[in-house]
Design a protein around this motif. Structure first.
Motif, PDB file in Angstrom:
ATOM      1  N   ILE A  81       1.464  26.125  10.773  1.00  0.00           N
ATOM      2  CA  ILE A  81       0.126  25.346  10.385  1.00  0.00           C
ATOM      3  C   ILE A  81      -0.007  24.437  12.086  1.00  0.00           C
ATOM      4  CG2 ILE A  81       0.470  22.903   9.411  1.00  0.00           C
ATOM      5  CD1 ILE A  81       2.121  23.667   7.247  1.00  0.00           C
ATOM      6  N   GLU A  82       1.354  24.184  12.604  1.00  0.00           N
ATOM      7  CA  GLU A  82       0.511  23.856  14.189  1.00  0.00           C
ATOM      8  C   GLU A  82      -0.153  24.906  14.646  1.00  0.00           C
ATOM      9  OE1 GLU A  82       4.329  22.238  15.491  1.00  0.00           O
ATOM     10  OE2 GLU A  82       3.175  21.311  17.388  1.00  0.00           O
ATOM     11  N   SER A  83       0.121  25.724  15.400  1.00  0.00           N
ATOM     12  CA  SER A  83      -0.998  27.138  15.624  1.00  0.00           C
ATOM     13  C   SER A  83      -1.613  26.767  15.302  1.00  0.00           C
ATOM     14  CB  SER A  83       0.366  28.292  15.780  1.00  0.00           C
ATOM     15  OG  SER A  83      -0.454  29.126  15.574  1.00  0.00           O
ATOM     16  N   GLY A  84      -1.761  26.981  13.838  1.00  0.00           N
ATOM     17  CA  GLY A  84      -3.869  26.834  12.867  1.00  0.00           C
ATOM     18  C   GLY A  84      -4.183  26.375  13.478  1.00  0.00           C
ATOM     19  N   LEU A  85      -3.419  24.927  13.655  1.00  0.00           N
ATOM     20  CA  LEU A  85      -4.440  23.574  14.422  1.00  0.00           C
ATOM     21  C   LEU A  85      -4.661  23.760  15.453  1.00  0.00           C
ATOM     22  CD1 LEU A  85      -2.138  20.890  12.424  1.00  0.00           C
ATOM     23  CD2 LEU A  85      -4.572  21.654  11.571  1.00  0.00           C
ATOM     24  N   SER A  86      -4.011  23.982  16.423  1.00  0.00           N
ATOM     25  CA  SER A  86      -4.489  24.032  17.717  1.00  0.00           C
ATOM     26  C   SER A  86      -5.193  24.768  17.850  1.00  0.00           C
ATOM     27  CB  SER A  86      -2.591  24.425  18.465  1.00  0.00           C
ATOM     28  OG  SER A  86      -3.444  26.492  18.340  1.00  0.00           O
ATOM     29  N   LYS A  87      -6.251  25.989  16.902  1.00  0.00           N
ATOM     30  CA  LYS A  87      -7.453  26.587  17.648  1.00  0.00           C
ATOM     31  C   LYS A  87      -8.614  25.387  16.679  1.00  0.00           C
ATOM     32  CE  LYS A  87      -4.693  30.758  17.677  1.00  0.00           C
ATOM     33  NZ  LYS A  87      -3.522  31.293  16.436  1.00  0.00           N
ATOM     34  N   ARG A  88      -8.449  24.663  15.474  1.00  0.00           N
ATOM     35  CA  ARG A  88      -9.410  24.068  15.424  1.00  0.00           C
ATOM     36  C   ARG A  88     -10.567  23.412  16.353  1.00  0.00           C
ATOM     37  NH1 ARG A  88      -9.317  24.318   9.904  1.00  0.00           N
ATOM     38  NH2 ARG A  88     -11.685  23.675  10.154  1.00  0.00           N
ATOM     39  N   LYS A  89     -11.210  24.012  16.362  1.00  0.00           N
ATOM     40  CA  LYS A  89     -12.317  23.268  16.675  1.00  0.00           C
ATOM     41  C   LYS A  89     -12.106  21.729  16.149  1.00  0.00           C
ATOM     42  CE  LYS A  89     -17.045  24.490  19.140  1.00  0.00           C
ATOM     43  NZ  LYS A  89     -17.904  24.966  17.566  1.00  0.00           N
ATOM     44  N   GLY A  90     -13.047  20.834  17.680  1.00  0.00           N
ATOM     45  CA  GLY A  90     -13.214  19.775  17.075  1.00  0.00           C
ATOM     46  C   GLY A  90     -11.841  18.770  16.617  1.00  0.00           C
ATOM     47  N   LEU A  91     -10.818  18.978  16.817  1.00  0.00           N
ATOM     48  CA  LEU A  91      -9.607  18.535  16.412  1.00  0.00           C
ATOM     49  C   LEU A  91      -8.135  18.354  17.300  1.00  0.00           C
ATOM     50  CD1 LEU A  91      -7.592  17.426  14.368  1.00  0.00           C
ATOM     51  CD2 LEU A  91      -6.175  20.274  14.508  1.00  0.00           C
ATOM     52  N   THR A  92      -8.435  16.525  17.667  1.00  0.00           N
ATOM     53  CA  THR A  92      -7.571  17.014  18.484  1.00  0.00           C
ATOM     54  C   THR A  92      -6.274  16.223  18.297  1.00  0.00           C
ATOM     55  OG1 THR A  92      -9.780  16.078  20.361  1.00  0.00           O
ATOM     56  CG2 THR A  92      -7.311  15.249  21.175  1.00  0.00           C
ATOM     57  N   VAL A  93      -4.833  16.929  18.245  1.00  0.00           N
ATOM     58  CA  VAL A  93      -3.930  16.522  17.931  1.00  0.00           C
ATOM     59  C   VAL A  93      -2.919  15.948  18.806  1.00  0.00           C
ATOM     60  CG1 VAL A  93      -1.732  17.812  17.252  1.00  0.00           C
ATOM     61  CG2 VAL A  93      -3.761  19.071  16.311  1.00  0.00           C
ATOM     62  N   TYR A  94      -2.430  14.561  18.932  1.00  0.00           N
ATOM     63  CA  TYR A  94      -1.236  13.879  19.409  1.00  0.00           C
ATOM     64  C   TYR A  94      -0.313  13.540  18.664  1.00  0.00           C
ATOM     65  CZ  TYR A  94      -5.866  11.735  20.934  1.00  0.00           C
ATOM     66  OH  TYR A  94      -6.775  11.149  21.507  1.00  0.00           O
ATOM     67  N   ARG A  95       0.764  14.315  19.144  1.00  0.00           N
ATOM     68  CA  ARG A  95       2.441  14.366  18.689  1.00  0.00           C
ATOM     69  C   ARG A  95       2.880  13.359  18.798  1.00  0.00           C
ATOM     70  NH1 ARG A  95       3.734  17.220  15.898  1.00  0.00           N
ATOM     71  NH2 ARG A  95       4.901  18.811  15.899  1.00  0.00           N
ATOM     72  N   GLY A  96       2.792  12.073  18.085  1.00  0.00           N
ATOM     73  CA  GLY A  96       3.486  10.766  18.123  1.00  0.00           C
ATOM     74  C   GLY A  96       3.148  10.088  16.876  1.00  0.00           C
ATOM     75  N   PHE A  97       3.765   8.641  17.641  1.00  0.00           N
ATOM     76  CA  PHE A  97       3.290   7.543  15.891  1.00  0.00           C
ATOM     77  C   PHE A  97       2.334   6.750  16.319  1.00  0.00           C
ATOM     78  CE2 PHE A  97       7.938   8.312  16.837  1.00  0.00           C
ATOM     79  CZ  PHE A  97       8.528   8.226  14.700  1.00  0.00           C
ATOM     80  N   GLY A  98       1.096   7.206  15.093  1.00  0.00           N
ATOM     81  CA  GLY A  98      -0.393   5.781  16.270  1.00  0.00           C
ATOM     82  C   GLY A  98      -0.080   4.773  14.586  1.00  0.00           C
ATOM     83  N   GLU A  99      -0.022   3.856  15.807  1.00  0.00           N
ATOM     84  CA  GLU A  99      -1.009   2.584  14.978  1.00  0.00           C
ATOM     85  C   GLU A  99      -2.068   1.795  15.772  1.00  0.00           C
ATOM     86  OE1 GLU A  99       3.324   0.830  17.456  1.00  0.00           O
ATOM     87  OE2 GLU A  99       2.071  -0.522  18.742  1.00  0.00           O
ATOM     88  N   PHE A 100      -2.503   0.951  14.926  1.00  0.00           N
ATOM     89  CA  PHE A 100      -3.482   0.228  15.281  1.00  0.00           C
ATOM     90  C   PHE A 100      -3.783  -0.556  16.469  1.00  0.00           C
ATOM     91  CE2 PHE A 100      -4.499   2.333  10.527  1.00  0.00           C
ATOM     92  CZ  PHE A 100      -5.269   2.125  10.833  1.00  0.00           C
ATOM     93  N   SER A 101      -4.163  -0.358  17.295  1.00  0.00           N
ATOM     94  CA  SER A 101      -4.323  -0.719  18.578  1.00  0.00           C
ATOM     95  C   SER A 101      -5.825  -1.779  18.641  1.00  0.00           C
ATOM     96  CB  SER A 101      -4.311  -0.421  19.584  1.00  0.00           C
ATOM     97  OG  SER A 101      -5.066   0.933  20.183  1.00  0.00           O
ATOM     98  N   GLY A 102      -6.606  -2.170  18.106  1.00  0.00           N
ATOM     99  CA  GLY A 102      -7.578  -2.389  18.178  1.00  0.00           C
ATOM    100  C   GLY A 102      -8.778  -2.552  17.103  1.00  0.00           C
TER     101      GLY A 102
END
Ligand SMILES: Cc1cc2nc3c(=O)[nH]c(=O)nc-3n(C[C@H](O)[C@H](O)[C@H](O)COP(=O)(O)OP(=O)(O)OC[C@H]3O[C@@H](n4cnc5c(N)ncnc54)[C@H](O)[C@@H]3O)c2cc1C
Length: 135
Positions: A81-102
């Protein structure tokens, strides 16, 4: 994931935030593992029941190594899944925890609180799983 795929297929610029293995609880430590393990018990139970109805089956050995391998083949799907996603155009993958900051803004941090980046988005899909709450 299917929402993400749909967005990417529509040509939207997308971001995916995931601190852990891709595939969530079900693939990495939940449904898949328990079902693979439980299935062997079902087979043993069936064999025991078969004796009662006149079919004698002898269980010679339980090959735990093979059972483990079968389980890991499934779990390792997260790498595909990870390697498939790394090839998707238009996608940025962040390897961390998301939190709303604004407003419409998310900051991603690693487990030690190190800032991994901030992005803005028009729409956010929150799919962080759940925990049981004991009142
Ligand atoms: C042993 C076991 C067996 C199960 N068997 C079944 C079954 O047979 N059938 C069934 O329907 N269900 C089963 N479940 C339940 C099923 O696994 C969950 O209901 C399902 O995985 C929930 O999916 P989810 O996407 O909501 O959350 P999750 O799969 O937990 O995914 C949430 C994701 O969000 C990520 N995340 C968390 N916080 C953040 C953050 N701040 N920023 C970015 N990412 C974050 C996590 O790393 C994770 O990858 C089982 C669960 C367990 C534990």
């Amino acid at each position: 994931m299917s929402v993400l795929s749909m967005g990417l297929n529509l040509g939207l610029k997308c971001a995916l935030v995931e601190p852990d293995k891709f595939g969530g609880t079900c693939l990495n430590r939940g449904c898949i593992q328990s079902k693979i393990l439980v299935y062997h018990i079902d087979v043993i139970r069936e064999a025991e029941h078969a004796r009662k109805i006149g079919v004698k089956v002898k269980i010679e050995e339980i090959d735990w190594e093979l059972i483990g391998k079968r389980m890991w083949v499934r779990i390792n799907m997260n790498k595909r899944i990870e390697s498939g996603l790394s090839k998707r155009k238009g996608l940025t993958v962040y390897r961390g925890f998301g939190e709303f900051s604004g407003e419409r803004e998310m900051t991603v941090k690693d487990k030690d609180g190190k800032d991994l980046g901030t992005f803005k988005g028009e729409k956010f899909v929150i799919a962080v799983g759940g925990r049981s709450f004991i009142p």
